[in-house]
Enzyme design. Structure first.
Site, short mmCIF file in Angstrom:
data_model
loop_
_atom_site.label_atom_id
_atom_site.label_comp_id
_atom_site.label_asym_id
_atom_site.label_seq_id
_atom_site.Cartn_x
_atom_site.Cartn_y
_atom_site.Cartn_z
N ARG A 163 7.26 67.04 -22.99
CA ARG A 163 8.66 67.84 -23.01
C ARG A 163 9.52 66.72 -23.87
NH1 ARG A 163 13.33 68.68 -18.51
NH2 ARG A 163 14.11 66.64 -19.68
N TYR A 175 22.07 66.00 -21.66
CA TYR A 175 21.10 66.07 -20.55
C TYR A 175 19.67 65.75 -21.10
CZ TYR A 175 17.45 68.23 -17.99
OH TYR A 175 16.40 68.54 -17.36
N ASP A 226 13.41 71.94 -22.59
CA ASP A 226 14.11 72.27 -21.50
C ASP A 226 15.67 72.90 -22.03
OD1 ASP A 226 15.44 72.91 -19.21
OD2 ASP A 226 15.24 70.81 -18.38
N HIS A 228 17.93 74.09 -20.18
CA HIS A 228 18.65 73.74 -18.73
C HIS A 228 19.89 74.70 -18.42
CE1 HIS A 228 20.18 70.53 -15.78
NE2 HIS A 228 18.74 70.65 -15.67
N GLU A 252 12.05 76.13 -21.42
CA GLU A 252 12.67 76.27 -20.00
C GLU A 252 13.94 76.40 -19.89
OE1 GLU A 252 12.75 72.86 -16.47
OE2 GLU A 252 11.52 72.42 -18.29
N GLU A 278 13.12 76.25 -11.27
CA GLU A 278 13.17 75.15 -10.53
C GLU A 278 14.41 75.29 -9.35
OE1 GLU A 278 15.72 71.75 -13.03
OE2 GLU A 278 13.76 72.31 -13.73
N ARG A 299 8.49 78.20 -12.15
CA ARG A 299 8.64 76.66 -11.78
C ARG A 299 9.01 76.37 -10.37
NH1 ARG A 299 8.78 72.73 -14.87
NH2 ARG A 299 10.98 72.06 -14.28
N GLU A 355 4.84 69.51 -14.12
CA GLU A 355 5.70 68.41 -14.51
C GLU A 355 5.33 67.16 -13.90
OE1 GLU A 355 10.64 67.66 -15.50
OE2 GLU A 355 10.02 69.18 -13.96
N TRP A 418 25.85 73.13 -16.11
CA TRP A 418 25.20 71.88 -16.28
C TRP A 418 23.66 72.00 -16.43
CZ3 TRP A 418 21.60 68.72 -13.77
CH2 TRP A 418 21.49 67.50 -14.38
#
Length: 418
Positions: A163, A175, A226, A228, A252, A278, A299, A355, A418
């Site tokens: 990643r 991030y 990602d 996010h 992601e 996630e 995920r 991951e 975030w």
């Protein structure tokens, strides 16, 4: 067996399997972890992870004050019945605190039953579907060149998938970007750190990053990224389309998925594979995403979605729609979850990738384990149970340290994801 216990002989009587103690261990060997320890009358101990990054004590209290009193005296072999009791019996269903607590109980019970059977946990699920689980590491840098160098280091370590995250020019903090030589850990302050965000700046840099990574490292390495949850659906669609020439393994968390139909917009505009989940806590968080084939990888983690019992149902549902697993595996999951996840990864037919971020040496010492990395894959061990234990004396040397995740604001001061 009608009570949901795996259909093989579990040694010992119901009396031997009776839960006589359950307690919560909170420790901070580099970061905070919440562990549930369950012991049976015969002396078999099972461990479950209940860590919820930035809200650890909420889950610890839920377990100690509300769940543990309901466990004493029950048969540890009745995994399904206990899961239903904790889920349906609470009335206030789902949510990250409740489902993380249920997960800790569930994983500890699977650990106990596998130890009673003297088998590694994956055998209780149905045996191996593969020898090892493909994993990806995290490469990041202050600019494109530094990120590319970091990708190269992961390739040299034997990783087959990486990643990649790059600092966004014009933003003081991005991030996924580590400070100095330390591994990236977002929960770094007692109160939330306020960070700045600009999607327009981000959308300019990411395609340039992956263009350079393909030039530098070719097409054999799998690359992931990602987002996010920071883009709107149409912004995410634009990025996914811009990244198509670089053949990502996945993009992601492109946009928040509270509104699952948001992913229909991304799908309409791009064929870049999508991963999300996630922060999900149940199958209901992703039912539409999976049934409409709006994502390619789910995920959702064992620790935040009710444990092995529930995630197994989720994975089976995903498999019906050609969606594969891609479990979250950052350092906010203890080695207990990683051990359980790797046994699950070894069994689950529709596995995609796992991951893996490196824990600190302190964490490795507190949680001895038998899983190991080789040639781009993690391999679970053959010890009975999930193969992870805890050194309680050592854990006691690392008291809880309050930490919260950051928040993000736009240039005008508005709160953002975030």
């Amino acid at each position: 067996m009608s009570d949901g216990t795996p259909q093989m002989q579990v040694e010992g009587s119901a009396r031997d399997r009776q839960i006589v103690s359950a307690r919560v261990i909170v420790t901070c060997p580099g970061r905070n972890f919440v562990t549930l320890r369950i012991e049976t009358r015969s002396g078999i101990v099972g461990l479950g992870d209940a860590t919820l990054n930035g809200r650890e004590l909420a889950v610890a209290s839920y377990l100690q004050d509300h769940v543990v009193p309901n466990l004493i005296g029950r048969d540890a072999g009745r995994i399904e019945d206990l899961w239903q009791f904790l889920y349906r019996g609470a009335y206030w269903r789902r949510g990250p605190v409740t489902m993380s607590a249920i997960a800790a109980v569930d994983v500890a019970l699977w650990d106990i039953v596998a130890k009673l059977a003297k088998l590694p946990l994956y055998q209780m699920l149905g045996g191996r579907s593969r020898e090892g689980a493909l994993v990806y590491g995290h490469a990041n840098g202050r600019d494109i060149a530094e990120t590319s160098d970091e990708v190269r280091r992961y390739i040299e370590k034997g990783f087959l998938a990486v990643r990649a995250q790059c600092a966004v020019p014009g933003l003081p903090k991005t991030y996924g970007i580590a400070v100095g030589a330390k591994a990236y850990e977002p929960a770094e302050s007692e109160l939330p750190l306020e960070t700045a965000w600009s999607t327009s700046k981000y959308l300019q840099i990411v395609p340039k990053l992956f263009e350079q990574l393909r030039v530098d490292h070719g097409n054999d390495i799998e690359l992931l990224h990602d987002g996010h949850h920071r883009m709107t659906p149409i912004e995410a669609a634009r990025l996914a389309r811009d990244l198509e020439p670089y053949r990502l393994f996945w993009l992601e968390d492109a946009t928040p998925a509270e509104n699952q139909r948001s992913f229909e917009i991304i799908r309409r505009h791009s064929v870049t594979p999508l991963a999300v989940g996630e922060v999900f806590n149940s199958i209901w968080d992703c039912k539409h995403l999976i049934s409409e084939q709006l994502i390619d990888y789910i995920r959702t983690t064992i620790v935040h979605a009710g444990g092995i019992t529930h995630v197994r149902r989720l994975a089976d549902f995903a498999g019906l729609h050609q969606v594969r697993t891609g479990f979250h595996g950052a350092t906010d999951l203890s080695p207990v979850t990683m051990g359980a996840a790797l046994h699950f990864d070894s069994w689950v037919p529709n596995f995609g990738i796992q991951e893996w971020m490196f824990h600190s040496q302190e964490t490795e010492d507190v949680f001895p384990h038998d899983y190991f990395f080789r040639d781009g894959r993690l391999f679970c061990g053959e010890s009975p149970g999930h193969g992870v234990s805890i050194d309680e004396k050592l854990a006691a040397r690392y008291p809880y340290s309050p930490r919260q995740l950051p928040v993000a604001r736009l240039p005008d001061g508005s709160m953002w994801d975030w």
